[in-house]
Design a protein around this motif. Structure first.
Motif, PDB file in Angstrom:
ATOM      1  N   PRO A   9       0.809  -1.236   0.000  1.00  0.00           N
ATOM      2  CA  PRO A   9       0.000   0.000   0.000  1.00  0.00           C
ATOM      3  C   PRO A   9       0.835   1.275   0.000  1.00  0.00           C
ATOM      4  CG  PRO A   9       0.036  -0.925   2.204  1.00  0.00           C
ATOM      5  CD  PRO A   9       0.844  -1.866   1.341  1.00  0.00           C
ATOM      6  N   TRP A  10       1.615   1.469  -1.056  1.00  0.00           N
ATOM      7  CA  TRP A  10       2.422   2.686  -1.166  1.00  0.00           C
ATOM      8  C   TRP A  10       1.517   3.913  -1.091  1.00  0.00           C
ATOM      9  CZ3 TRP A  10       7.196   1.592  -0.370  1.00  0.00           C
ATOM     10  CH2 TRP A  10       7.845   0.511  -0.972  1.00  0.00           C
ATOM     11  N   SER A  11       2.010   4.974  -0.493  1.00  0.00           N
ATOM     12  CA  SER A  11       1.295   6.251  -0.521  1.00  0.00           C
ATOM     13  C   SER A  11       1.266   6.764  -1.956  1.00  0.00           C
ATOM     14  CB  SER A  11       1.973   7.256   0.409  1.00  0.00           C
ATOM     15  OG  SER A  11       1.830   6.840   1.756  1.00  0.00           O
ATOM     16  N   ARG A  12       0.223   7.531  -2.279  1.00  0.00           N
ATOM     17  CA  ARG A  12      -0.049   7.896  -3.678  1.00  0.00           C
ATOM     18  C   ARG A  12      -0.160   9.393  -3.899  1.00  0.00           C
ATOM     19  NH1 ARG A  12      -0.233   3.167  -7.119  1.00  0.00           N
ATOM     20  NH2 ARG A  12      -0.416   1.454  -5.644  1.00  0.00           N
ATOM     21  N   GLU A  13       0.099   9.787  -5.156  1.00  0.00           N
ATOM     22  CA  GLU A  13      -0.181  11.142  -5.619  1.00  0.00           C
ATOM     23  C   GLU A  13      -1.670  11.217  -5.961  1.00  0.00           C
ATOM     24  OE1 GLU A  13       2.136  13.271  -5.523  1.00  0.00           O
ATOM     25  OE2 GLU A  13       4.068  12.362  -6.045  1.00  0.00           O
ATOM     26  N   PRO A  14      -2.201  12.435  -6.070  1.00  0.00           N
ATOM     27  CA  PRO A  14      -3.632  12.554  -6.417  1.00  0.00           C
ATOM     28  C   PRO A  14      -4.010  11.817  -7.711  1.00  0.00           C
ATOM     29  CG  PRO A  14      -2.772  14.672  -5.707  1.00  0.00           C
ATOM     30  CD  PRO A  14      -1.595  13.728  -5.762  1.00  0.00           C
ATOM     31  N   ASN A  15      -3.084  11.718  -8.655  1.00  0.00           N
ATOM     32  CA  ASN A  15      -3.422  11.049  -9.924  1.00  0.00           C
ATOM     33  C   ASN A  15      -3.281   9.527  -9.842  1.00  0.00           C
ATOM     34  OD1 ASN A  15      -0.720  10.435 -10.049  1.00  0.00           O
ATOM     35  ND2 ASN A  15      -0.300  11.617 -11.924  1.00  0.00           N
ATOM     36  N   GLY A  16      -2.948   9.009  -8.673  1.00  0.00           N
ATOM     37  CA  GLY A  16      -2.894   7.557  -8.516  1.00  0.00           C
ATOM     38  C   GLY A  16      -1.517   6.960  -8.719  1.00  0.00           C
ATOM     39  N   SER A  17      -0.535   7.784  -9.111  1.00  0.00           N
ATOM     40  CA  SER A  17       0.819   7.233  -9.232  1.00  0.00           C
ATOM     41  C   SER A  17       1.456   7.171  -7.843  1.00  0.00           C
ATOM     42  CB  SER A  17       1.654   8.085 -10.185  1.00  0.00           C
ATOM     43  OG  SER A  17       1.800   9.386  -9.663  1.00  0.00           O
ATOM     44  N   VAL A  18       2.556   6.435  -7.734  1.00  0.00           N
ATOM     45  CA  VAL A  18       3.217   6.268  -6.448  1.00  0.00           C
ATOM     46  C   VAL A  18       3.870   7.588  -6.020  1.00  0.00           C
ATOM     47  CG1 VAL A  18       5.197   5.154  -5.343  1.00  0.00           C
ATOM     48  CG2 VAL A  18       3.594   3.798  -6.690  1.00  0.00           C
TER      49      VAL A  18
ATOM     50  N   ALA B  16       5.094   4.189   2.586  1.00  0.00           N
ATOM     51  CA  ALA B  16       3.733   3.838   2.951  1.00  0.00           C
ATOM     52  C   ALA B  16       3.525   4.470   4.320  1.00  0.00           C
ATOM     53  CB  ALA B  16       3.544   2.326   2.991  1.00  0.00           C
ATOM     54  N   ALA B  17       3.069   5.719   4.319  1.00  0.00           N
ATOM     55  CA  ALA B  17       3.030   6.575   5.511  1.00  0.00           C
ATOM     56  C   ALA B  17       4.381   6.453   6.220  1.00  0.00           C
ATOM     57  CB  ALA B  17       1.865   6.223   6.417  1.00  0.00           C
TER      58      ALA B  17
END
Lengths: 560, 247
Positions: free
Chosen positions: A77-86, A102-103
């Motif tokens: 569950p990597w943290s994400r950018e608003p567009n859904g990329s890592v 991931a936080a």
């Protein structure tokens, strides 16, 4: 995928308890368009004070994004950018933002993703809570190992043609460490005693920001997100140690000030302490980590664990108050001598992760390179082991192999039954820790190291007379701690003897009596080879330099 | 240095030498900010090297040190001494067989964890070389909470249903199945439903909610189980009343 291979996953704890779970900040891998493989290469090599093998670094950074993507495909569950990329975050010593996270539980999620994914594969058979005691070697080949099954106390022999060690570090040699109780250098000691040298053991990383009472790590991401370090006068003192000029509060600039590398930040702390500029607390002198300007929302979103740890263990809420912190032993740059294929000098034996030393980390590891390292070289070790098996292993002398296993078992039985020895595990462990803290810390001297070597040699001799209090079989942690102590003593001696021999200052190894880096003599890896009686023999091997000749480490930002 | 003497009453049991468990009293000089684990470590180091228990990280993330402390399931590394008066009773996690002292046999949980397929079954077979699966922060948020389970099993020790019906798959394993079901990248829900929507799955749960109360990571397994129940009910209606709508 090779479903026909029989794989035993043997661990002294259930796999999800492994200490990777405590890694907070993230894993480095180039993915954003403003970054490049070259940047990651130069950050890593410079960060390691040019002791990294550059061919290995090149391999590492090329493989890094692939492994991190593979984890993504396995569900991490990597943290994400608003567009859904890592999403990526800044980290110390890195010129670009390239730390996947991931936080602030990145290691936890990597570990659980790997463990849970492993449940898919029926060819992996787990042996949870088995403590490996000895490698069995015949005719220059690793032929398996012996292990104690904790729940029964029985000793089992695993006959294996290829063995991969991924057992992590040895921070518990020191009294004040971020490392969990299980990090006792067991895997390093296994390989070392089987004749594989321990490489660059003198390089021990202090993480600058540990809670002063428990040593609990507050991730470098605190500073990546904009936290600052101040002394008792409120001064951001890093600017006085070659990491200035000062950057605006809350607007971190990569690779300078609070985003300098860990060795430099910890060394700056030491100097400020000598000047009396630190804040005295009942747990010793501290600097203050100030996160207040980040605000509650950002702290809760990006650094929830940090807030929880500081609040519960220290009673300081970083939202409202600066947190006292001090440098704490965190990571071993050194370890089992492996090559770029994760292979050791012993045929059939491979190692990866913190227990190994390829070396990509050189004299100082950059934060967030180690999680990636264990992924990249973990895969490489598996591939090398398979290639070795496919190459057809020589027929071993099974009688000799069994005799080796029996001998390991007999040694254990002797320890188990020994009486009248008089030395205690807790007593020897305390002396070891005190010696390491006093003489093998952030700054070292020839005199102190000589004393440490002699103390450790004495402790190793006395170790032969320890006596167990607990002579029962089921889950005997007295026995476990005795074996762990033996491993730590061997590793500790390799650290101090290697440190005494390296008469220069480089990265995390700083000598008060030899303050300069000496590329003429010491641009080399140290190799400590085990000797049953007496200290290890120290040899050296060349560092692989391909395209970055030794230079000056510059952490003054782009502002010169 | 010590600020307070704490009386610990610790369950001891060695299957080789004891017919049944007994309690042993230790007087431990403790610092005020210590946790129960620190006190146990002091016992192990200075008073009684034969005491056995599991621990590692001392920061509530490895999940090793779950025990009953004054009858409540807790992580010993997060049970602050300052929260207790008088004698502190320390026992192994309830609802699991005792292996020795504070060490339990956790085979049952490990087996159940594997049964619920707690791994991504990708919806599409996009190769790794094609880059990451896109997932927006909102999609991540749908399941993120359920990824935080550290497998400490406090929820099993607290669960009255698991105490009565040991075949119940239980809070943590079902929450992890739910975590993958709710992941936008996953397509494995139907495979998992066979386990978690079965008689041994969510329908055993009587929604007492004790699991969520004791969870040190605030995973809220009770919430996960209720969501699974609702989703399973919708499945049932779709299958029986609207068969044409089946995906």
């Amino acid at each position: 995928m090779r479903p026909e291979l029989k794989i035993a996953l043997v661990s002294k704890v259930y796999p999800m308890r492994s200490h990777t779970c405590a890694a907070e900040g993230g894993a480095a891998g180039v993915i954003k368009s403003d970054d490049s493989m070259d940047h990651h290469f130069h950050d890593t090599v410079g960060g390691g004070d040019w002791l990294s093998d550059q061919d290995a670094v090149d391999f590492f950074i090329r493989e890094a994004p692939k492994e991190l993507l593979q984890l993504e495909h396995w569900g991490c569950p990597w943290s994400r950018e608003p567009n859904g990329s890592v999403a990526v975050r800044p980290f110390g010593g890195m010129k670009k933002q390239r730390t996947w996270f991931a936080a602030d539980k990145s290691g936890f999620h990597i570990l659980h993703t790997l463990f849970q994914t492993s449940l898919k594969f029926p060819s992996i058979q787990r042996f949870d809570e088995y403590y490996v005691t000895d490698l069995v070697v015949d005719d220059g080949r690793c032929c398996g190992f012996t292990a104690i099954e904790m729940r029964s106390g029985q000793i089992k022999f695993f006959r294996a043609n290829a063995v991969i060690i991924a057992s992590g570090g040895a921070g518990r040699m020191f009294p004040f460490t971020t490392n969990g109780a299980i990090k006792t250098g067991d895997g390093m000691a296994l390989a070392y005693r089987a004749g594989v040298p321990l490489k660059d053991m003198e390089f021990v990383q202090y993480h600058p920001t540990g809670l002063p009472n428990t040593g609990t790590l507050l991730t470098e991401a605190c500073r990546g997100e904009g936290g600052i370090l101040v002394n008792k006068n409120g001064r951001r003192f890093l600017q006085d140690y070659g990491m200035g000029p000062e950057t605006p509060v809350g607007q971190p600039v990569l690779k300078t000030m609070e985003l300098g590398p860990r060795d430099r930040v910890s060394q700056a702390f030491w100097h400020e302490q000598k000047k009396g500029n630190m804040v005295p607390t009942r747990w010793g002198d501290c600097m203050m980590l100030d996160l207040r300007h980040l605000g509650e929302k950002k702290i809760d979103e990006r650094l929830p664990l940090v807030r929880d740890m500081a609040t519960s263990y220290l009673g300081v809420d970083p939202v409202t108050d600066p947190v006292p912190v001090r440098p704490v032993v965190h990571y071993m740059m050194g370890g089992i001598d492996t090559d770029i294929r994760a292979a050791t000098s012993l045929a059939g034996l491979y190692a990866a992760g913190e227990c190994a030393c390829v070396s990509i980390n050189g004299a100082n590891r950059l934060g967030s390179n180690s999680l990636t390292e264990l992924l990249v070289f973990g895969r490489r070790a598996a591939i090398s082991a398979i290639e070795y098996l496919d190459g057809g292993t020589a027929v071993a002398n099974e009688t000799a192999v069994t005799a080796g296993a029996d001998a390991a078992q007999a040694r254990l039985r002797e320890l188990f039954n020994r009486s009248g020895g008089g030395e205690t595990i807790a007593g020897l462990r305390k002396e070891m820790m005190a010696t390491m803290e006093e003489h093998a810390g952030i700054y070292r001297s020839g005199e102190g190291l000589e004393q440490a070597c002699s103390t450790l040699a004495g402790l190793r001799r006395r170790y032969a007379s320890i006596e167990l209090h607990d002579k029962t079989n089921v889950y005997n942690t007295d026995l476990l701690q005795a074996l762990e102590l033996g491993a730590m003593l061997d590793c500790a001696e390799a650290v101090t003897v290697s440190a005494l021999a390296r008469r220069e200052s480089r990265g995390a190894h700083q000598r008060l009596d030899f303050t300069a880096r000496d590329d003429t003599t010491y641009l080399r890896h140290s190799l400590a080879s085990y000797r049953n009686a007496g200290p290890p023999a120290i040899g050296y091997s060349d560092v692989v330099i391909t395209r970055s000749p030794p230079g000056v480490r510059d952490y003054s930002g782009e502002q010169k | 240095m010590s600020e307070r003497i704490v009386e610990l009453e610790v369950l001891r049991f060695n299957p080789e030498t004891d017919a049944e468990p007994r309690f042993q009293r230790y007087s431990v000089p403790c610092m005020n900010e210590w946790v129960v684990l620190d006190a146990l470590n002091h016992v192990k180091e200075a008073i009684d090297p034969t005491l056995s228990y599991r621990w590692s990280c001392h920061m509530a993330v490895c999940g090793s040190c779950g025990m009953m402390i004054n009858g409540e399931p807790k992580l010993a590394c997060k049970a602050f001494l300052r929260a207790y008066d008088g004698v502190i009773r320390v026992e192994p996690l309830a609802n699991f067989p005792i292996q020795r002292d504070l060490v339990t046999v956790i085979d049952d949980f490990i087996t159940k964890l594997k049964r619920v397929k707690p791994y991504l079954v990708p919806k599409s077979d996009q190769p790794v070389e094609a880059g990451e699966f896109r997932q927006t922060p909102a999609e991540l948020k749908r399941y993120k909470q359920y990824t935080l389970c550290i497998n400490c099993m406090l929820c099993y020790a607290a669960c009255p249903e698991y105490a009565l019906v040991p075949k119940f798959i239980g809070p943590a394993a079902i929450s992890l199945a739910h975590r993958y079901n709710e992941d936008s990248r996953d397509g494995g829900r139907e495979e998992r439903q066979q386990e978690i929507a079965s008689g041994e799955g969510v329908w055993e749960c009587s929604f007492v909610g004790a699991c969520s109360e004791v969870c040190p990571e605030h995973v809220d397994p009770a919430g996960a189980l209720q969501q699974v129940k609702i989703r399973s009910t919708v499945d049932w209606y779709q299958e029986h009343l609207m068969p044409w709508s089946k995906k």
